[in-house]
Scaffold this motif. Structure first.
Motif, PDB file in Angstrom:
ATOM      1  N   TYR A 128     -15.388  10.410  -8.902  1.00 52.22           N
ATOM      2  CA  TYR A 128     -14.626   9.161  -8.950  1.00 52.22           C
ATOM      3  C   TYR A 128     -14.414   8.682 -10.377  1.00 52.22           C
ATOM      4  CZ  TYR A 128     -15.337   8.596  -3.903  1.00 52.22           C
ATOM      5  OH  TYR A 128     -15.342   8.754  -2.542  1.00 52.22           O
ATOM      6  N   LEU A 143     -10.698   4.297   2.849  1.00 57.74           N
ATOM      7  CA  LEU A 143     -10.767   2.839   2.960  1.00 57.74           C
ATOM      8  C   LEU A 143     -10.880   2.383   4.415  1.00 57.74           C
ATOM      9  CD1 LEU A 143      -8.131   1.851   0.244  1.00 57.74           C
ATOM     10  CD2 LEU A 143     -10.614   2.011   0.018  1.00 57.74           C
ATOM     11  N   GLY A 196      -9.924   9.076  -4.132  1.00 54.61           N
ATOM     12  CA  GLY A 196     -10.923   8.016  -4.029  1.00 54.61           C
ATOM     13  C   GLY A 196     -11.538   7.973  -2.646  1.00 54.61           C
ATOM     14  N   PRO A 197     -12.431   7.023  -2.419  1.00 55.22           N
ATOM     15  CA  PRO A 197     -13.098   6.912  -1.120  1.00 55.22           C
ATOM     16  C   PRO A 197     -12.121   6.505  -0.020  1.00 55.22           C
ATOM     17  CG  PRO A 197     -13.669   5.048  -2.539  1.00 55.22           C
ATOM     18  CD  PRO A 197     -12.880   5.997  -3.377  1.00 55.22           C
ATOM     19  N   TYR A 221      -3.089  -1.557 -11.861  1.00 58.57           N
ATOM     20  CA  TYR A 221      -1.779  -2.010 -11.384  1.00 58.57           C
ATOM     21  C   TYR A 221      -1.423  -3.365 -11.977  1.00 58.57           C
ATOM     22  CZ  TYR A 221      -2.320   1.831  -8.139  1.00 58.57           C
ATOM     23  OH  TYR A 221      -2.485   3.089  -7.610  1.00 58.57           O
ATOM     24  N   MET A 273     -13.140  -0.620   5.735  1.00 60.20           N
ATOM     25  CA  MET A 273     -13.618  -1.340   4.551  1.00 60.20           C
ATOM     26  C   MET A 273     -13.607  -2.862   4.712  1.00 60.20           C
ATOM     27  SD  MET A 273     -14.558  -0.039   1.668  1.00 60.20           S
ATOM     28  CE  MET A 273     -14.953   1.654   1.313  1.00 60.20           C
ATOM     29  N   HIS A 288      -6.347   7.532  -1.124  1.00 61.97           N
ATOM     30  CA  HIS A 288      -7.224   6.898  -0.141  1.00 61.97           C
ATOM     31  C   HIS A 288      -6.770   7.149   1.288  1.00 61.97           C
ATOM     32  CE1 HIS A 288      -9.446   4.601  -3.143  1.00 61.97           C
ATOM     33  NE2 HIS A 288      -8.305   4.223  -3.692  1.00 61.97           N
ATOM     34  N   PHE A 293       0.842  -1.210   0.000  1.00 66.41           N
ATOM     35  CA  PHE A 293       0.000   0.000   0.000  1.00 66.41           C
ATOM     36  C   PHE A 293       0.871   1.253   0.000  1.00 66.41           C
ATOM     37  CE2 PHE A 293      -2.995   3.127   1.643  1.00 66.41           C
ATOM     38  CZ  PHE A 293      -4.205   2.732   1.106  1.00 66.41           C
ATOM     39  N   LEU A 338      -1.833  -7.425  -0.360  1.00 67.96           N
ATOM     40  CA  LEU A 338      -2.578  -6.159  -0.318  1.00 67.96           C
ATOM     41  C   LEU A 338      -4.034  -6.410   0.045  1.00 67.96           C
ATOM     42  CD1 LEU A 338      -2.626  -3.076  -0.878  1.00 67.96           C
ATOM     43  CD2 LEU A 338      -3.135  -3.626  -3.254  1.00 67.96           C
ATOM     44  N   ARG A 344     -20.638   0.799  -6.910  1.00 73.86           N
ATOM     45  CA  ARG A 344     -20.174   1.513  -5.718  1.00 73.86           C
ATOM     46  C   ARG A 344     -20.657   2.948  -5.699  1.00 73.86           C
ATOM     47  NH1 ARG A 344     -15.576  -1.440  -6.377  1.00 73.86           N
ATOM     48  NH2 ARG A 344     -14.501   0.064  -7.652  1.00 73.86           N
TER      49      ARG A 344
HETATM   50  C1  HEC Z   1      -5.245   8.385  -8.535  1.00 70.12           C
HETATM   51  C2  HEC Z   1      -6.033   8.044  -7.370  1.00 70.12           C
HETATM   52  C3  HEC Z   1      -6.065   6.614  -6.885  1.00 70.12           C
HETATM   53  C4  HEC Z   1      -4.997   5.818  -6.542  1.00 70.12           C
HETATM   54  C5  HEC Z   1      -3.501   6.134  -6.622  1.00 70.12           C
HETATM   55  C6  HEC Z   1      -5.558   4.580  -6.038  1.00 70.12           C
HETATM   56  N1  HEC Z   1      -6.929   4.636  -6.079  1.00 70.12           N
HETATM   57 FE1  HEC Z   1      -8.225   3.239  -5.361  1.00 70.12          FE
HETATM   58  N2  HEC Z   1      -9.809   4.330  -6.057  1.00 70.12           N
HETATM   59  C7  HEC Z   1      -9.715   5.580  -6.634  1.00 70.12           C
HETATM   60  C8  HEC Z   1     -11.050   6.041  -6.986  1.00 70.12           C
HETATM   61  C9  HEC Z   1     -11.372   7.384  -7.661  1.00 70.12           C
HETATM   62  C10 HEC Z   1     -11.939   5.034  -6.592  1.00 70.12           C
HETATM   63  C11 HEC Z   1     -13.482   5.056  -6.719  1.00 70.12           C
HETATM   64  C12 HEC Z   1     -13.913   4.618  -8.084  1.00 70.12           C
HETATM   65  C13 HEC Z   1     -13.821   3.128  -8.208  1.00 70.12           C
HETATM   66  O1  HEC Z   1     -14.405   2.441  -7.363  1.00 70.12           O
HETATM   67  O2  HEC Z   1     -13.156   2.662  -9.122  1.00 70.12           O
HETATM   68  C14 HEC Z   1     -11.130   3.966  -5.996  1.00 70.12           C
HETATM   69  C15 HEC Z   1     -11.630   2.788  -5.443  1.00 70.12           C
HETATM   70  C16 HEC Z   1     -10.898   1.895  -4.692  1.00 70.12           C
HETATM   71  C17 HEC Z   1     -11.451   0.798  -3.931  1.00 70.12           C
HETATM   72  C18 HEC Z   1     -12.917   0.445  -3.808  1.00 70.12           C
HETATM   73  C19 HEC Z   1     -13.497   1.238  -2.652  1.00 70.12           C
HETATM   74  C20 HEC Z   1     -14.966   0.973  -2.428  1.00 70.12           C
HETATM   75  O3  HEC Z   1     -15.668   1.906  -1.983  1.00 70.12           O
HETATM   76  O4  HEC Z   1     -15.437  -0.118  -2.664  1.00 70.12           O
HETATM   77  C21 HEC Z   1     -10.391   0.147  -3.336  1.00 70.12           C
HETATM   78  C22 HEC Z   1     -10.459  -1.065  -2.425  1.00 70.12           C
HETATM   79  C23 HEC Z   1      -9.189   0.837  -3.736  1.00 70.12           C
HETATM   80  N3  HEC Z   1      -9.531   1.893  -4.554  1.00 70.12           N
HETATM   81  C24 HEC Z   1      -7.899   0.482  -3.344  1.00 70.12           C
HETATM   82  C25 HEC Z   1      -6.732   1.081  -3.828  1.00 70.12           C
HETATM   83  C26 HEC Z   1      -5.384   0.570  -3.563  1.00 70.12           C
HETATM   84  C27 HEC Z   1      -5.050  -0.641  -2.713  1.00 70.12           C
HETATM   85  C28 HEC Z   1      -4.517   1.413  -4.231  1.00 70.12           C
HETATM   86  C29 HEC Z   1      -3.003   1.295  -4.362  1.00 70.12           C
HETATM   87  C30 HEC Z   1      -2.499   0.068  -4.975  1.00 70.12           C
HETATM   88  C31 HEC Z   1      -5.330   2.443  -4.858  1.00 70.12           C
HETATM   89  N4  HEC Z   1      -6.651   2.198  -4.607  1.00 70.12           N
HETATM   90  C32 HEC Z   1      -4.812   3.517  -5.574  1.00 70.12           C
HETATM   91  C33 HEC Z   1      -8.563   6.301  -6.847  1.00 70.12           C
HETATM   92  C34 HEC Z   1      -7.278   5.853  -6.610  1.00 70.12           C
END
Ligand code: HEC
Length: 134
Positions: free
Chosen positions: A96, A59, A56-57, A108, A62, A38, A29, A120, A85
């Motif tokens: 989002y 976590l 993003g939201p 990723y 969660m 997050h 992470f 993770l 979501r």
């Molecule tokens: C550039 C910004 C960004 C980064 C960096 C990012 N995220 Fe996100 N993530 C988001 C956004 C915006 C959403 C909401 C839209 C969606 O659900 O796809 C999200 C959604 C999520 C959710 C779902 C949350 C839910 O409400 O169900 C998870 C779990 C999550 N991310 C984990 C991660 C993890 C672990 C990493 C690193 C490996 C990461 N994210 C990196 C922007 C980001």
């Protein structure tokens, strides 16, 4: 004509992700800088900067809300359930989704190893503090 054979699988089979190491997952992470978008309550990561516009939201908590396989899906394909979501959380106005209607969450799949992904998910599943109310 030959009938198509049924897929072979044990009775009641469903996909389950193997158990990971949540300590290693926390490092993933950090290494992948997930905290830039997050917030996680109880962690000392730098807070996401709202002005970057693609946050993003949170976590926090969660882990208690979703099965591990759900987290796996959000990582492999952020778009798979982004629509659900966003509807569920009524967060349409939080931005989002990008202009093209797809999740702003990066993919990723080309950079994270399967083991990192498993760890993770264990970390995300272990996030039970600071949950918001549904
Ligand atoms: C550039 C910004 C960004 C980064 C960096 C990012 N995220 Fe996100 N993530 C988001 C956004 C915006 C959403 C909401 C839209 C969606 O659900 O796809 C999200 C959604 C999520 C959710 C779902 C949350 C839910 O409400 O169900 C998870 C779990 C999550 N991310 C984990 C991660 C993890 C672990 C990493 C690193 C490996 C990461 N994210 C990196 C922007 C980001």
């Amino acid at each position: 004509m030959k009938r198509q054979s049924r897929l072979a699988m044990p009775k009641g089979w469903r996909f389950t992700i193997s158990a990971g190491d949540h300590h290693a997952g926390r490092q993933v992470f950090v290494d992948f800088e997930c905290y830039k978008c997050h917030e996680v309550a109880g962690e000392d990561f730098p807070a996401p900067r709202v002005e970057q516009g693609n946050v993003g939201p949170a976590l926090s908590g969660m882990g208690a809300m979703h099965p591990a396989e759900y987290f796996l899906e959000t990582m492999i394909d952020p778009n798979a359930s982004a629509a659900w979501r966003i509807k569920h959380h009524k967060d349409e106005d939080k931005g989002y989704l990008g202009a093209d209607g797809t999740s702003k969450m990066p993919s990723y799949n080309d950079t994270m190893t399967t083991q990192q992904l498993i760890d993770l998910v264990a970390y995300l599943k272990g996030l039970t503090a600071g949950a918001h109310q549904h």
